[in-house]
Design a protein around this motif. Structure first.
Motif, PDB file in Angstrom:
ATOM      1  N   VAL A 161      16.129 -32.933  17.757  1.00 39.79           N
ATOM      2  CA  VAL A 161      15.700 -34.315  17.983  1.00 39.79           C
ATOM      3  C   VAL A 161      14.541 -34.353  18.972  1.00 39.79           C
ATOM      4  N   LYS A 162      14.628 -33.546  20.029  1.00 45.80           N
ATOM      5  CA  LYS A 162      13.565 -33.495  21.044  1.00 45.80           C
ATOM      6  C   LYS A 162      12.274 -32.884  20.523  1.00 45.80           C
ATOM      7  N   SER A 163      12.357 -32.079  19.480  1.00 49.69           N
ATOM      8  CA  SER A 163      11.185 -31.358  18.976  1.00 49.69           C
ATOM      9  C   SER A 163      10.106 -32.292  18.426  1.00 49.69           C
ATOM     10  N   LYS A 164      10.467 -33.516  18.131  1.00 53.40           N
ATOM     11  CA  LYS A 164       9.553 -34.511  17.557  1.00 53.40           C
ATOM     12  C   LYS A 164       8.989 -34.083  16.199  1.00 53.40           C
ATOM     13  N   ALA A 165       9.633 -33.102  15.588  1.00 58.98           N
ATOM     14  CA  ALA A 165       9.210 -32.658  14.262  1.00 58.98           C
ATOM     15  C   ALA A 165       9.666 -33.642  13.185  1.00 58.98           C
ATOM     16  N   TYR A 166      10.621 -34.495  13.539  1.00 62.26           N
ATOM     17  CA  TYR A 166      11.190 -35.413  12.569  1.00 62.26           C
ATOM     18  C   TYR A 166      11.065 -36.840  13.103  1.00 62.26           C
ATOM     19  N   ASP A 167      11.074 -37.793  12.196  1.00 66.94           N
ATOM     20  CA  ASP A 167      10.907 -39.181  12.631  1.00 66.94           C
ATOM     21  C   ASP A 167      12.210 -39.750  13.198  1.00 66.94           C
ATOM     22  N   LYS A 168      12.156 -41.025  13.546  1.00 68.79           N
ATOM     23  CA  LYS A 168      13.298 -41.674  14.198  1.00 68.79           C
ATOM     24  C   LYS A 168      14.519 -41.791  13.294  1.00 68.79           C
ATOM     25  N   ASN A 169      14.356 -41.592  11.992  1.00 67.83           N
ATOM     26  CA  ASN A 169      15.487 -41.657  11.062  1.00 67.83           C
ATOM     27  C   ASN A 169      16.288 -40.356  11.015  1.00 67.83           C
ATOM     28  N   PHE A 170      15.827 -39.340  11.726  1.00 69.64           N
ATOM     29  CA  PHE A 170      16.483 -38.028  11.683  1.00 69.64           C
ATOM     30  C   PHE A 170      17.965 -38.124  12.033  1.00 69.64           C
ATOM     31  N   ASN A 171      18.290 -38.803  13.125  1.00 71.08           N
ATOM     32  CA  ASN A 171      19.705 -38.939  13.520  1.00 71.08           C
ATOM     33  C   ASN A 171      20.525 -39.645  12.455  1.00 71.08           C
ATOM     34  N   VAL A 172      19.948 -40.639  11.819  1.00 70.49           N
ATOM     35  CA  VAL A 172      20.648 -41.373  10.764  1.00 70.49           C
ATOM     36  C   VAL A 172      20.926 -40.443   9.580  1.00 70.49           C
ATOM     37  N   ILE A 173      19.920 -39.664   9.192  1.00 65.83           N
ATOM     38  CA  ILE A 173      20.083 -38.733   8.072  1.00 65.83           C
ATOM     39  C   ILE A 173      21.177 -37.718   8.379  1.00 65.83           C
ATOM     40  N   ILE A 174      21.147 -37.142   9.575  1.00 65.79           N
ATOM     41  CA  ILE A 174      22.152 -36.138   9.932  1.00 65.79           C
ATOM     42  C   ILE A 174      23.541 -36.767   9.995  1.00 65.79           C
ATOM     43  N   SER A 175      23.649 -37.967  10.529  1.00 67.02           N
ATOM     44  CA  SER A 175      24.946 -38.664  10.556  1.00 67.02           C
ATOM     45  C   SER A 175      25.488 -38.875   9.146  1.00 67.02           C
ATOM     46  N   GLU A 176      24.611 -39.266   8.225  1.00 64.58           N
ATOM     47  CA  GLU A 176      25.029 -39.462   6.835  1.00 64.58           C
ATOM     48  C   GLU A 176      25.475 -38.147   6.194  1.00 64.58           C
ATOM     49  N   VAL A 177      24.779 -37.067   6.516  1.00 59.07           N
ATOM     50  CA  VAL A 177      25.153 -35.748   5.982  1.00 59.07           C
ATOM     51  C   VAL A 177      26.534 -35.347   6.495  1.00 59.07           C
ATOM     52  N   ILE A 178      26.761 -35.522   7.783  1.00 65.57           N
ATOM     53  CA  ILE A 178      28.063 -35.171   8.370  1.00 65.57           C
ATOM     54  C   ILE A 178      29.164 -36.032   7.752  1.00 65.57           C
ATOM     55  N   TRP A 179      28.924 -37.317   7.626  1.00 63.35           N
ATOM     56  CA  TRP A 179      29.913 -38.204   6.998  1.00 63.35           C
ATOM     57  C   TRP A 179      30.197 -37.737   5.564  1.00 63.35           C
ATOM     58  N   GLY A 180      29.157 -37.343   4.861  1.00 67.62           N
ATOM     59  CA  GLY A 180      29.336 -36.839   3.508  1.00 67.62           C
ATOM     60  C   GLY A 180      30.204 -35.589   3.453  1.00 67.62           C
ATOM     61  N   LEU A 181      30.039 -34.707   4.444  1.00 71.12           N
ATOM     62  CA  LEU A 181      30.862 -33.489   4.489  1.00 71.12           C
ATOM     63  C   LEU A 181      32.337 -33.806   4.703  1.00 71.12           C
ATOM     64  N   LEU A 182      32.611 -34.895   5.383  1.00 72.60           N
ATOM     65  CA  LEU A 182      34.009 -35.267   5.621  1.00 72.60           C
ATOM     66  C   LEU A 182      34.686 -35.755   4.342  1.00 72.60           C
ATOM     67  N   ASN A 183      33.889 -36.143   3.377  1.00 71.59           N
ATOM     68  CA  ASN A 183      34.418 -36.562   2.081  1.00 71.59           C
ATOM     69  C   ASN A 183      34.287 -35.469   1.030  1.00 71.59           C
ATOM     70  N   ASN A 184      33.292 -34.600   1.188  1.00 64.87           N
ATOM     71  CA  ASN A 184      33.077 -33.486   0.271  1.00 64.87           C
ATOM     72  C   ASN A 184      32.429 -32.344   1.043  1.00 64.87           C
ATOM     73  N   PRO A 185      33.230 -31.414   1.563  1.00 59.05           N
ATOM     74  CA  PRO A 185      32.666 -30.341   2.382  1.00 59.05           C
ATOM     75  C   PRO A 185      31.901 -29.269   1.596  1.00 59.05           C
ATOM     76  N   TYR A 186      31.844 -29.414   0.282  1.00 54.55           N
ATOM     77  CA  TYR A 186      31.165 -28.419  -0.550  1.00 54.55           C
ATOM     78  C   TYR A 186      30.127 -29.068  -1.471  1.00 54.55           C
ATOM     79  N   PRO A 187      29.137 -29.773  -0.915  1.00 53.02           N
ATOM     80  CA  PRO A 187      28.134 -30.396  -1.788  1.00 53.02           C
ATOM     81  C   PRO A 187      27.275 -29.334  -2.477  1.00 53.02           C
TER      82      PRO A 187
END
Length: 127
Positions: free
Chosen positions: A23-49
Motif C-alpha cells: 500500500v505504501k509503495s504507491k504502485a497501486y491506486d486508492k482502490n487497492f485495499n478494496v480489491i484485496i479485501s474483496e479477494v480475501i472475502w472471496g477466499l472465505l467463500n471459495n479458497p480455491y479460485p
C-alpha cells in the motif's frame, strides 16, 4: 445466516506487514485495499479460485497435514508488474483460510525464498 462465509479468516502479522508495504509503495491506486479485501472475502467463500494453485511447502516446514499451501494471482494492472500474489494456507477440517504473504513481481519473480516462507508459516502458528 445467508451470505455468511464458509471459512473463517486467521490473519497473520506477516500478511499485515507485507500488505502495508504494498500500500505504501504507491504502485497501486486508492482502490487497492478494496480489491484485496474483496479477494480475501472471496477466499472465505471459495479458497480455491481458478486463479490460484497448489504450491509445495518450503522444505523442512513442519505443520499439520490438514493445512494446504496455495498461491493466488491477482491482476491489478497490465503484465507481470500488474500482478500481485497472495500466499495462503487452507485448513478444510477447521474451515480456516490463513493469508501469509502478499507481494508483487518487483519484490519476487516467483515467490519469497523458502527460508523466509518457512519461518513465516511456522511463526503464524505461534501468534
Amino acid at each position: 445466516m445467508p451470505g455468511s462465509p464458509q471459512f473463517s479468516l486467521e490473519q497473520t502479522n506477516e500478511f499485515a506487514r507485507t500488505l502495508k508495504k504494498l500500500v505504501k509503495s504507491k504502485a497501486y491506486d486508492k482502490n487497492f485495499n478494496v480489491i484485496i479485501s474483496e479477494v480475501i472475502w472471496g477466499l472465505l467463500n471459495n479458497p480455491y479460485p481458478s486463479n490460484s494453485r497448489d504450491e509445495p511447502l518450503p522444505r523442512g516446514t513442519r505443520i499439520s497435514k490438514q493445512w494446504t499451501f496455495h498461491k493466488l494471482t491477482i491482476k491489478i494492472g497490465k503484465g507481470a508488474s500488474g500482478q500481485v500474489r497472495l500466499i495462503y494456507l487452507v485448513n478444510e477440517i477447521d474451515r480456516i483460510v490463513k493469508p501469509l504473504w502478499i507481494y508483487n513481481h518487483e519484490q519476487f519473480k516467483k515467490r519469497p525464498p523458502d527460508k523466509e516462507l518457512r519461518k513465516n508459516i511456522e511463526d503464524s502458528f505461534e501468534e
